[in-house]
Design a protein around this motif. Sequence first.
Motif, mmCIF file in Angstrom:
data_model
loop_
_atom_site.group_PDB
_atom_site.id
_atom_site.type_symbol
_atom_site.label_atom_id
_atom_site.label_comp_id
_atom_site.label_asym_id
_atom_site.label_seq_id
_atom_site.Cartn_x
_atom_site.Cartn_y
_atom_site.Cartn_z
ATOM 1 N N MET A 1 1.181 -0.710 -0.130
ATOM 2 C CA MET A 1 -0.036 -0.215 -0.461
ATOM 3 C C MET A 1 0.625 0.904 -0.322
ATOM 4 S SD MET A 1 -2.755 1.134 2.941
ATOM 5 C CE MET A 1 -3.619 -0.430 1.963
ATOM 6 N N ASN A 2 0.631 2.403 -1.053
ATOM 7 C CA ASN A 2 0.858 3.703 -0.760
ATOM 8 C C ASN A 2 1.059 4.263 0.397
ATOM 9 O OD1 ASN A 2 2.155 2.965 -3.718
ATOM 10 N ND2 ASN A 2 0.744 3.803 -4.651
ATOM 11 N N LYS A 3 2.562 4.985 0.672
ATOM 12 C CA LYS A 3 1.759 5.628 2.382
ATOM 13 C C LYS A 3 1.609 7.148 2.043
ATOM 14 C CE LYS A 3 4.380 2.193 4.636
ATOM 15 N NZ LYS A 3 5.934 2.025 5.449
ATOM 16 N N PRO A 4 1.627 8.358 2.121
ATOM 17 C CA PRO A 4 1.008 9.522 2.267
ATOM 18 C C PRO A 4 2.852 10.068 2.579
ATOM 19 C CG PRO A 4 -0.566 8.423 4.295
ATOM 20 C CD PRO A 4 0.588 7.630 3.715
ATOM 21 N N ARG A 26 -0.706 10.094 -5.961
ATOM 22 C CA ARG A 26 0.235 9.898 -4.393
ATOM 23 C C ARG A 26 -0.054 10.589 -3.908
ATOM 24 N NH1 ARG A 26 4.164 6.592 -3.860
ATOM 25 N NH2 ARG A 26 3.868 6.206 -2.002
ATOM 26 N N ASP A 27 -0.608 10.098 -2.531
ATOM 27 C CA ASP A 27 -1.434 10.967 -1.439
ATOM 28 C C ASP A 27 0.247 12.216 -0.565
ATOM 29 O OD1 ASP A 27 -2.992 12.393 0.582
ATOM 30 O OD2 ASP A 27 -2.129 10.615 1.974
ATOM 31 N N TYR A 55 5.662 12.241 12.551
ATOM 32 C CA TYR A 55 5.241 10.926 11.590
ATOM 33 C C TYR A 55 6.125 9.748 12.421
ATOM 34 C CZ TYR A 55 2.778 15.320 9.794
ATOM 35 O OH TYR A 55 2.109 16.104 9.346
ATOM 36 N N LYS A 58 6.905 4.072 9.885
ATOM 37 C CA LYS A 58 5.848 2.993 9.095
ATOM 38 C C LYS A 58 4.540 3.585 8.343
ATOM 39 C CE LYS A 58 7.697 -0.207 12.343
ATOM 40 N NZ LYS A 58 7.262 -1.951 13.574
ATOM 41 N N GLU A 59 4.672 4.282 9.005
ATOM 42 C CA GLU A 59 3.224 5.718 8.610
ATOM 43 C C GLU A 59 3.668 6.130 6.855
ATOM 44 O OE1 GLU A 59 1.306 7.130 11.231
ATOM 45 O OE2 GLU A 59 0.322 4.998 12.270
ATOM 46 N N VAL A 60 4.864 7.164 6.941
ATOM 47 C CA VAL A 60 5.060 7.524 5.856
ATOM 48 C C VAL A 60 6.053 7.491 5.111
ATOM 49 C CG1 VAL A 60 3.585 9.939 7.372
ATOM 50 C CG2 VAL A 60 6.760 9.206 6.767
ATOM 51 N N GLU A 61 6.109 8.259 3.861
ATOM 52 C CA GLU A 61 7.515 8.233 3.303
ATOM 53 C C GLU A 61 7.878 9.035 2.593
ATOM 54 O OE1 GLU A 61 7.747 4.546 -0.112
ATOM 55 O OE2 GLU A 61 5.753 5.898 -0.203
ATOM 56 N N TYR A 87 13.196 6.515 8.482
ATOM 57 C CA TYR A 87 12.378 6.625 6.906
ATOM 58 C C TYR A 87 12.931 6.154 5.650
ATOM 59 C CZ TYR A 87 10.499 9.787 10.804
ATOM 60 O OH TYR A 87 10.009 10.619 11.601
#
Length: 207
Positions: A1-4, A26-27, A55, A58-61, A87
């Motif tokens: 799944m693509n991350k924000p 992308r978000d 952040y 594990k939840e953002v890129e 990150y």
Amino acid sequence: MNKPIIILGNGGHASVLAEILILQQRDILGYTAPSEEANSYGVNYLGTDKIIREYCPKEVELILGLGTVRVSTVRHSIFEKMKRQGYTFVTCIHPKAIISHTATLAEGTQIMAGAIIQPHVQIGENTIINTGVIIEHDCLIGAHVHIAPGTTLSGGVIIGNESHIGPGSSIIQGVEIGKKTLIGAGSVVISNIGTSKKAYGVPAKEV
């Protein structure tokens, strides 16, 4: 799944990346910069780079929106600092780039519109392959390199880490460029250039 995604920076290079991310649907969470600035894509200002700590890795890129016009260690330093904090960086590819399925792209590679990457090319982490660059077969591009717009690399060229290849340059087959070396805009490189050198001209000569 693509991350924000968080964009580090808000200059010209960051705007090119923002447009690619928008094309890819992308978000984008926002951008970081020393202070809030106008953003033509409506991307939100999050704060300075310190805000990234809020952040979870594990939840953002992240995507590094800082470009270069000469040899610089800044992109390398930021990349490594964020990697140590856990990150990850987006590998960003414009939909109008052409990339062989046998090419290898490391984390954080950025490939702009019109670039052509031929078979068995290897590109290191956090490297910029800018607009209209042509990289022929079996080239080896190091980490944290910037190959500026309109450059052509013939087959089997090797580019060392943190080097900067200026716009419109041409490098003939089999040539090796050392680490942290600057090739001036419009140069034609027909022989090897060492580490931590500057070379300009047609043909390029060390200065």
